[in-house]
Design a protein around this motif. Structure first.
Motif, PDB file in Angstrom:
ATOM      1  N   GLN A   2       0.685  -1.319   0.053  1.00 36.97           N
ATOM      2  CA  GLN A   2      -0.048  -0.143  -0.014  1.00 36.97           C
ATOM      3  C   GLN A   2       0.728   1.197  -0.080  1.00 36.97           C
ATOM      4  O   GLN A   2       2.013   1.116   0.518  1.00 36.97           O
ATOM      5  N   GLN A   3       0.323   2.515  -0.537  1.00 36.29           N
ATOM      6  CA  GLN A   3       0.826   3.448  -0.588  1.00 36.29           C
ATOM      7  C   GLN A   3       1.267   4.018   0.913  1.00 36.29           C
ATOM      8  O   GLN A   3       0.424   3.788   1.912  1.00 36.29           O
ATOM      9  N   GLY A   4       2.532   4.474   1.026  1.00 34.68           N
ATOM     10  CA  GLY A   4       2.950   5.064   2.295  1.00 34.68           C
ATOM     11  C   GLY A   4       2.947   3.845   3.399  1.00 34.68           C
ATOM     12  O   GLY A   4       2.233   3.821   4.672  1.00 34.68           O
ATOM     13  N   PHE A  88       5.439   8.078  12.235  1.00 33.82           N
ATOM     14  CA  PHE A  88       4.701   7.721  10.530  1.00 33.82           C
ATOM     15  C   PHE A  88       5.554   8.797   9.691  1.00 33.82           C
ATOM     16  O   PHE A  88       5.836   9.764  10.020  1.00 33.82           O
ATOM     17  N   PHE A 102      -0.469   9.812   5.102  1.00 36.42           N
ATOM     18  CA  PHE A 102       0.276   8.989   6.164  1.00 36.42           C
ATOM     19  C   PHE A 102       0.518   7.436   5.662  1.00 36.42           C
ATOM     20  O   PHE A 102      -0.440   7.090   5.092  1.00 36.42           O
ATOM     21  N   GLY A 103       1.524   6.912   6.154  1.00 36.79           N
ATOM     22  CA  GLY A 103       1.817   5.683   6.155  1.00 36.79           C
ATOM     23  C   GLY A 103       1.221   4.995   7.571  1.00 36.79           C
ATOM     24  O   GLY A 103       0.277   5.574   8.112  1.00 36.79           O
ATOM     25  N   THR A 104       1.329   3.702   7.484  1.00 37.02           N
ATOM     26  CA  THR A 104       0.766   2.710   8.425  1.00 37.02           C
ATOM     27  C   THR A 104       1.402   2.998   9.926  1.00 37.02           C
ATOM     28  O   THR A 104       0.955   2.520  10.856  1.00 37.02           O
TER      29      THR A 104
END
Lengths: 112, 112
Positions: A2-4, A88, A102-104
């Motif tokens: 997934q993105q980020g 993040f 934002f990332g995970t």
């Protein structure tokens, strides 16, 4: 992926050790930012790196950016118990009117 | 150091009810934002606001959501008819002419 996305999702290290967190993204960026979130609190900006920069330092933080690999890393040196938090990365699209993606997140635990 | 303040810290409401989440951004900032974080998930952009109007909004920000800056200091997010899936932490943020974003500590919204 997934993105980020940050890698690892969780990291536990002894106090005094260095912590490295990685972030990957998919689309082109204007800038990439790192934020910290203590449990139950808001996000605190740590450092920003622009798309034309490769490395940036701020105190015990070092951020690198590789736009060819669409990845960034955050290094925290000489970790302290107070560094325990979630970290993040966030893709910035514009300066001013900043819609961040934002990332995970990476959950960092520093063991005293 | 100036900070973004959000009230209340926790709001419990019944499904179908209207809620208003309040924020006082940093006084000389020009851009205002709402983000949300569903438990265990990414922080997601909802809306950005500049010059008394919405500058960008996400797919999440549907007709049930609205924002207002009623008096030049407060910035509010209204959810007209809450759903269970609206349960999340809602973060207000503000920025000046450049990044970074300054986030509040959030309002935890629980819809029962």
């Amino acid at each position: 992926s997934q993105q980020g996305e940050e890698d690892p999702q969780a990291l536990s290290i002894q106090e005094g050790e260095n912590a490295t967190m990685n972030c990957s993204y998919k689309t082109s960026i204007n800038n990439l930012q790192w934020y910290r979130q203590n449990s139950g609190r808001g996000l605190v900006h740590l450092i920003l790196i622009r798309s034309n920069e490769r490395e940036k330092h701020s105190g015990r933080l070092r951020v690198t950016l590789d736009t060819s690999k669409k990845s960034s890393s955050l290094l925290i040196t000489a970790s302290r118990a107070a560094d325990t938090a979630s970290y993040f990365c966030a893709q910035g699209s514009n300066f001013g009117n900043e819609k961040l993606t934002f990332g995970t997140g990476t959950r960092l635990t520093i063991i005293p | 150091e100036p900070e973004v303040t959000q009230t209340p810290s926790h709001q419990v409401t019944q499904m179908g009810q209207e809620v208003i989440l309040r924020c006082v951004p940093i006084s000389n900032h020009l851009y205002f934002y709402w983000y949300r974080q569903i438990l265990g998930q990414k922080v997601e952009f909802l809306v950005s606001f500049y010059n008394n109007e919405i500058s960008e909004k996400s797919e999440i920000f549907d007709d049930q959501f609205s924002v207002e800056r009623p008096d030049g200091s407060n910035f509010t997010l209204k959810i007209r008819s809450t759903k269970l899936e609206d349960s999340a932490m809602y973060f207000c943020a503000s920025s000046g002419t450049a990044v970074p974003l300054h986030f509040g500590n959030g309002t935890r919204l629980t819809v029962t």
